[in-house]
Design a protein around this motif. Sequence first.
Motif, PDB file in Angstrom:
ATOM      1  N   TRP A   1       0.759  -1.154   0.062  1.00  0.00           N
ATOM      2  CA  TRP A   1       0.014   0.005  -0.041  1.00  0.00           C
ATOM      3  C   TRP A   1       0.960   1.391  -0.004  1.00  0.00           C
ATOM      4  CZ3 TRP A   1      -0.361   2.959   4.727  1.00  0.00           C
ATOM      5  CH2 TRP A   1       0.487   2.186   5.925  1.00  0.00           C
ATOM      6  N   GLU A   2       0.379   2.349  -0.299  1.00  0.00           N
ATOM      7  CA  GLU A   2       1.152   3.580  -0.512  1.00  0.00           C
ATOM      8  C   GLU A   2       0.518   4.643   0.114  1.00  0.00           C
ATOM      9  OE1 GLU A   2       1.106   4.486  -4.554  1.00  0.00           O
ATOM     10  OE2 GLU A   2       1.906   2.646  -5.374  1.00  0.00           O
ATOM     11  N   VAL A   3       1.351   5.506   0.519  1.00  0.00           N
ATOM     12  CA  VAL A   3       0.941   6.974   1.286  1.00  0.00           C
ATOM     13  C   VAL A   3       2.030   7.965   0.691  1.00  0.00           C
ATOM     14  CG1 VAL A   3       0.645   5.615   3.486  1.00  0.00           C
ATOM     15  CG2 VAL A   3       2.961   6.700   3.048  1.00  0.00           C
ATOM     16  N   GLU A   4       1.215   9.322   0.843  1.00  0.00           N
ATOM     17  CA  GLU A   4       1.540  10.324   0.076  1.00  0.00           C
ATOM     18  C   GLU A   4       1.837  11.494   1.259  1.00  0.00           C
ATOM     19  OE1 GLU A   4       0.925  13.811  -3.125  1.00  0.00           O
ATOM     20  OE2 GLU A   4      -0.402  12.015  -3.158  1.00  0.00           O
ATOM     21  N   THR A   5       3.043  11.963   1.820  1.00  0.00           N
ATOM     22  CA  THR A   5       3.225  12.789   3.104  1.00  0.00           C
ATOM     23  C   THR A   5       3.133  14.268   2.538  1.00  0.00           C
ATOM     24  OG1 THR A   5       5.391  12.818   2.873  1.00  0.00           O
ATOM     25  CG2 THR A   5       4.389  10.863   3.759  1.00  0.00           C
ATOM     26  N   SER A   6       2.969  15.063   3.408  1.00  0.00           N
ATOM     27  CA  SER A   6       3.253  16.603   2.900  1.00  0.00           C
ATOM     28  C   SER A   6       4.676  16.872   3.234  1.00  0.00           C
ATOM     29  CB  SER A   6       2.599  17.353   4.124  1.00  0.00           C
ATOM     30  OG  SER A   6       3.133  17.022   5.493  1.00  0.00           O
ATOM     31  N   LYS A   7       5.079  17.971   2.585  1.00  0.00           N
ATOM     32  CA  LYS A   7       6.498  18.358   2.194  1.00  0.00           C
ATOM     33  C   LYS A   7       7.214  18.727   3.490  1.00  0.00           C
ATOM     34  CE  LYS A   7       5.695  19.500  -2.639  1.00  0.00           C
ATOM     35  NZ  LYS A   7       5.705  20.407  -3.489  1.00  0.00           N
ATOM     36  N   SER A   8       6.378  18.924   4.478  1.00  0.00           N
ATOM     37  CA  SER A   8       7.281  19.555   5.807  1.00  0.00           C
ATOM     38  C   SER A   8       6.456  18.734   6.860  1.00  0.00           C
ATOM     39  CB  SER A   8       7.135  21.015   5.963  1.00  0.00           C
ATOM     40  OG  SER A   8       5.612  21.556   5.759  1.00  0.00           O
ATOM     41  N   GLY A   9       7.026  18.797   8.055  1.00  0.00           N
ATOM     42  CA  GLY A   9       6.538  18.125   9.268  1.00  0.00           C
ATOM     43  C   GLY A   9       6.933  16.823   9.528  1.00  0.00           C
ATOM     44  N   ASP A  10       6.731  16.519  10.737  1.00  0.00           N
ATOM     45  CA  ASP A  10       7.249  15.182  11.225  1.00  0.00           C
ATOM     46  C   ASP A  10       6.140  13.949  10.875  1.00  0.00           C
ATOM     47  OD1 ASP A  10       9.421  16.497  12.141  1.00  0.00           O
ATOM     48  OD2 ASP A  10       8.943  16.250  14.328  1.00  0.00           O
ATOM     49  N   TRP A  11       6.415  12.933  10.476  1.00  0.00           N
ATOM     50  CA  TRP A  11       5.652  11.856  10.237  1.00  0.00           C
ATOM     51  C   TRP A  11       6.261  10.504  10.267  1.00  0.00           C
ATOM     52  CZ3 TRP A  11       7.354   8.800   6.058  1.00  0.00           C
ATOM     53  CH2 TRP A  11       8.190   9.388   5.438  1.00  0.00           C
ATOM     54  N   LYS A  12       5.529   9.365  10.624  1.00  0.00           N
ATOM     55  CA  LYS A  12       6.090   7.982  10.620  1.00  0.00           C
ATOM     56  C   LYS A  12       4.927   7.370   9.855  1.00  0.00           C
ATOM     57  CE  LYS A  12       6.694   8.096  14.974  1.00  0.00           C
ATOM     58  NZ  LYS A  12       7.119   7.572  16.295  1.00  0.00           N
ATOM     59  N   VAL A  13       5.319   6.187   9.115  1.00  0.00           N
ATOM     60  CA  VAL A  13       4.219   5.183   8.504  1.00  0.00           C
ATOM     61  C   VAL A  13       4.677   3.936   8.640  1.00  0.00           C
ATOM     62  CG1 VAL A  13       3.392   6.953   6.998  1.00  0.00           C
ATOM     63  CG2 VAL A  13       5.379   5.537   6.103  1.00  0.00           C
ATOM     64  N   GLY A  14       4.110   3.045   9.026  1.00  0.00           N
ATOM     65  CA  GLY A  14       4.307   1.545   8.964  1.00  0.00           C
ATOM     66  C   GLY A  14       3.210   0.732   9.588  1.00  0.00           C
ATOM     67  N   MET A  15       3.638  -0.439  10.014  1.00  0.00           N
ATOM     68  CA  MET A  15       2.603  -1.172  10.658  1.00  0.00           C
ATOM     69  C   MET A  15       2.890  -1.759  12.058  1.00  0.00           C
ATOM     70  SD  MET A  15       2.081  -3.795   7.267  1.00  0.00           S
ATOM     71  CE  MET A  15       0.075  -3.604   7.277  1.00  0.00           C
ATOM     72  N   CYS A  16       1.780  -2.181  12.811  1.00  0.00           N
ATOM     73  CA  CYS A  16       1.821  -2.738  14.172  1.00  0.00           C
ATOM     74  C   CYS A  16       0.982  -3.860  14.407  1.00  0.00           C
ATOM     75  CB  CYS A  16       1.791  -1.302  15.171  1.00  0.00           C
ATOM     76  SG  CYS A  16       0.322  -0.812  15.195  1.00  0.00           S
ATOM     77  N   TYR A  17       1.025  -4.291  15.562  1.00  0.00           N
ATOM     78  CA  TYR A  17       0.145  -5.195  15.989  1.00  0.00           C
ATOM     79  C   TYR A  17      -1.130  -4.526  16.921  1.00  0.00           C
ATOM     80  CZ  TYR A  17       3.651  -8.923  15.857  1.00  0.00           C
ATOM     81  OH  TYR A  17       4.698  -9.837  15.445  1.00  0.00           O
ATOM     82  N   PRO A  18      -2.453  -5.013  16.877  1.00  0.00           N
ATOM     83  CA  PRO A  18      -3.420  -4.282  17.306  1.00  0.00           C
ATOM     84  C   PRO A  18      -3.447  -4.341  18.969  1.00  0.00           C
ATOM     85  CG  PRO A  18      -3.998  -6.466  16.739  1.00  0.00           C
ATOM     86  CD  PRO A  18      -2.712  -6.297  16.175  1.00  0.00           C
ATOM     87  N   SER A  19      -2.270  -5.031  19.388  1.00  0.00           N
ATOM     88  CA  SER A  19      -2.195  -5.004  20.920  1.00  0.00           C
ATOM     89  C   SER A  19      -1.185  -3.937  21.366  1.00  0.00           C
ATOM     90  CB  SER A  19      -1.825  -6.385  21.291  1.00  0.00           C
ATOM     91  OG  SER A  19      -0.661  -6.725  20.683  1.00  0.00           O
TER      92      SER A  19
END
Length: 528
Positions: A409-427
Amino acid sequence: MASTDLRAELRCSICMEIYKDPVTLRCGHNFCGVCITQTWDHQKKEDYTCPECMERFTTRPKIKRNLTLCKIAEAFQCTQPQQEVDGVFCTFCDFAVPAAKTCLQCETPMCDNHLRKHDRLVEHTLISPTMSITERKCSIHKKILEYYCTEDTACICVTCRLDEEHRGHLVELLDEAFEKKTEKLRHVLKKLTSKREEIDRRVQSLQNRRNEVQEKAVGEIERYDSLFREIERQLEALKKRVLSEPSRQEQQVLLLVSDLIQELDVQKDELSRKMHHIEELCNITVPVAFLQEADRGDLCDTENQDYADKERYDKRVHDVGDLNEGFIAKILHIGLSDIITTVSGSIDVQTPRGILLDANVAGYYVHISNDLKTATQSQVKQNCSETLERFQGSQVLSTGGFSSGRHCWEVETSKSGDWKVGMCYPSIDRKGDQSYIGYNNKSWCLGRIYNNNNNNQYVVLHDSKKIQLHHNISCYRVMIYLDYEAGQLSFYEICQPMRHLHTFTATFTEPLYAALWVMTNCTVTISG
């Protein structure tokens, strides 16, 4: 006298060799000067004996050189053949007999035969055969090295042990130190051997891994090459279908038009015939003849006929139609869809459709768009209910997760600011430091976190371990690829060409959900 008999007469009974600088005792027996001297050096005082007849002497006898015997022995040695040989040989043998040991005190290599006679008379230190024992003597005092100083790690003689340099130091006998050091080195060797074997196993494992990857790469190249050939075949077939369709429709229209033109030509001929007949009638001047001839057909009733011909013509023209451009486009669309379906089935990668963000777990300062695709950090607290599932921080999860298969899957981020994208367990925790993605063992992510050093590079995080990547951010679209069974989560920058950023390897034990973290007015949008 034969040579062998003379040799027996000229042989010292101590060393069993031809006399060297012979001396005569009071009892009349002859010995090498060195042999008898060393023998008496190791006998008790007032108990000196002749090695030949065992006559005792109360005082050490004075020895006298036997000049006559010395000349006879030297003359006999000159008559013996000389041999050039390599190795360490017994000093006392006339011929090259390999030495068994070297006596440190006598400084003489000896064979087994002479060694037995030597050991019966004295107790000296024996070492492996050598012609030079300089390395076994102290370079200062010229005495045998008998001890090992553990403090200075040096081999020393008895004088070294008693002088100021080594006095009071802990020393060991040379043989004891040798045994200890040898045992220690054997232990080290065992460890090093074990370590080298472990390295060999690791190298073998890596070589096996390399071979597996190479074989897998060859297999993947062949598989995708075959897939591209199939795509090319299907595209070529689709191209023929699409390009032939306009010609097929053209032929169909032209055939209908030709038929219609042919019918119109027939009607035109009929009209021409009627026009000619009417012109002939109009030339008749006799009224009776004209009326009789004109009433023979419905030459004047043309309105109903014209209406019927027009209606039929309009219908035929409508039936002729035109090129169906939409149908051509439909053929192309269906063909491409079939090819994409074939490709998707071959590569077994599922592109999740409709990944949506779960507004029920989004942090209080995370704004979720109406289509549930975009997360934005807000300065205003959102009007949302407080639940145990809601994050305290500025992050959000997807509504569904993946527990098997391969997905991207894909994401598009803004040109400024802090961000993190990834995956995690529901727990994952919902509050506290352990709730942030990347700062626990239940989440994996890629991000951009501004700092004073560099704000144009990616970082990857898992279990609070941060790795600064050397890739400068060149675009603002990222693809996340998950292979659940293989335990791999990869991140790619979608630029030209696509660039691999990082791959996490783990054994996944729970379903994985898409996770976003946004700060400082940053926006992240899920594509697709």
